[in-house]
Design a protein around this motif. Sequence first.
Motif, PDB file in Angstrom:
ATOM      1  N   VAL A  23      -4.830   4.246  -9.843  1.00  0.00           N
ATOM      2  CA  VAL A  23      -4.868   2.913  -9.250  1.00  0.00           C
ATOM      3  C   VAL A  23      -5.839   2.095 -10.093  1.00  0.00           C
TER       4      VAL A  23
ATOM      5  N   THR B 200      -8.537  -0.740 -10.801  1.00  0.00           N
ATOM      6  CA  THR B 200      -9.567  -1.431 -10.013  1.00  0.00           C
ATOM      7  C   THR B 200     -10.391  -2.319 -10.949  1.00  0.00           C
ATOM      8  N   GLY B 201     -11.313  -3.082 -10.372  1.00  0.00           N
ATOM      9  CA  GLY B 201     -12.184  -3.963 -11.170  1.00  0.00           C
ATOM     10  C   GLY B 201     -11.507  -5.286 -11.445  1.00  0.00           C
TER      11      GLY B 201
ATOM     12  N   ARG C 187       0.839  -1.217   0.000  1.00  0.00           N
ATOM     13  CA  ARG C 187       0.000   0.000   0.000  1.00  0.00           C
ATOM     14  C   ARG C 187       0.866   1.257   0.000  1.00  0.00           C
TER      15      ARG C 187
ATOM     16  N   ASP D 294      -8.898  -4.914  -7.066  1.00  0.00           N
ATOM     17  CA  ASP D 294      -9.024  -4.150  -5.809  1.00  0.00           C
ATOM     18  C   ASP D 294      -8.437  -4.904  -4.618  1.00  0.00           C
ATOM     19  N   ARG D 295      -8.302  -6.219  -4.746  1.00  0.00           N
ATOM     20  CA  ARG D 295      -7.756  -6.998  -3.633  1.00  0.00           C
ATOM     21  C   ARG D 295      -6.256  -6.763  -3.477  1.00  0.00           C
TER      22      ARG D 295
END
Length: 495
Positions: free
Chosen positions: A357, A359-360, A331, A364-365
Amino acid sequence: MATAARTFQNFIGGEWVDAAGGETFESLSPATGEAIGTFPRSGPEDVDRAVEAAKEAYRSWRLVPAPKRGEIVFRFAALVAEHKQELAQLMTREMGKVIAEAGGDVQEAIDMSYYMAGEGRRLHGQTTPSELPDKFNMSVRMPIGVVGVITPWNFPIAIPSWKIVPALVCGNTVVFKPANDTPALGERFVELLSEAGVPPGVVNVVHGFGRDVGDRIVRHPDVPVVTLTGSRETGVAVLEAAADHLKHVHLELGGKNGIIVMEDADLELAVEGILWSAFGTSGQRCTAASRVIAHERVYDELAGRLVAAAERMRLGPGWEPDTDVGPVINRKALDKIHSYTEIGQDEGARLLTGGEVATGNGLDRGFFYRPTIFGDVEPQMRIAQEEIFGPTTALIRVRDFDEAIRVANGIRFGLSSAIFTRDVNRAFRAMRDLETGITYVNAGTTGAEVHLPFGGTKDTGNGHREAGQAALDVFTEWKSIYVDYSGRLQRAQID
Ligand code: NAD
């Protein structure tokens, strides 16, 4: 790819042990957040025990003939080759790089181990004539003692091999602290060394964090050599901490590597080289190309082709066969990379693609960042000067060759550089004038081979090199020996 998370221990004096304080930390997959394992969060007391074991083991290891030490390393190379798939799969889960690159990381350790195993039968010194009659002169390489090995997470098998394998062949013993983001790989590395026949205490692993374990290794009075690969900031901290004991400190630090593309370049080749160097390992290589210095006559076409190709790259877990770009390590790294997108925009650079970032589709994990290209970058902007260590590259427009070299050199780091040109005169000038430890002609900024020196100039290090013959200088000390067989006292410079 998921398997049950295990609990791991330190390896000290040939035994698996918990941290004295009983604390632990977890290693997580950057692609999914899956737990890889629980590791001892060690402290100074654990380092002290490991150093004691390494010091004791040094007494006999230094006397094992170097060719025999080399034979053990040869067996280690064969074992790593046997376990290549398993190690690559663990790497793609724990560190995130795509499976083909993970295989390359392991292959580098195999290559290095075979190369250094052979060094056990060389470790050449010199014999020279004496200035006096009936006298024989020679120099020999001597081991130094306990070597503290501190490594980053981005090449979690290759980098430990660059350090530990030559240290052992040269007759030293080791206390190894793997990066806390990739402890499972560090642990497998040491397990295989032990299986190959490295005696107890010769290699010890102490898991944990830089400020606890790393710092104690660096300050321990019985660790005369420290080898660190990491960021510039850590390098400075280590150098300062080691100063009181006048230790040998070997530093491999950051990079801000540039690829020059001249107007006569093969553009298709240049695009391939740039993509591989800028976005391979999600830009998390010390040799990543985070700057592209393009001649104004090809700048627009190059930018267009790069953007189109970057947008076609598929993001996903490294173990999926169609993934081009894996996650970034954690992170904190994701936030840092994104902060540079904001810095670049504030500085007036033009965001050509990416900058967000991803996503999808399950992304997202994990920690995924879109391949990012900035155009209209000025050489002094922070995005062109500071190491971002992510999938971000900056396009800089130049008018001619001399300006390209000036821009390429106009940074604090000096690790790798590259030029795409078909003009042999310019290629040779670039080889001479680029102020880096590594230069590529008609290739990207990554792709070192183990039998050549690896490292950088300026703030990338402190003048040492790893790999090749050069590594031996880090892990040995020269002794000059004079044998007088004249039977009388002969005084050099006087008689
Ligand atoms: P980092 O500097 O944060 O950590 C590197 C290692 O040092 C880790 O094991 C860490 O725990 C330890 N450490 C941190 N602080 C310490 C301290 N005060 N004392 C002792 N040990 C300490 O680097 P990272 O994020 O793991 O790796 C990325 C960096 O490594 C980048 O800057 C990259 O360019 C550099 N790198 C350089 C090379 C090279 O050969 N030049 C190769 C790979 C990576």
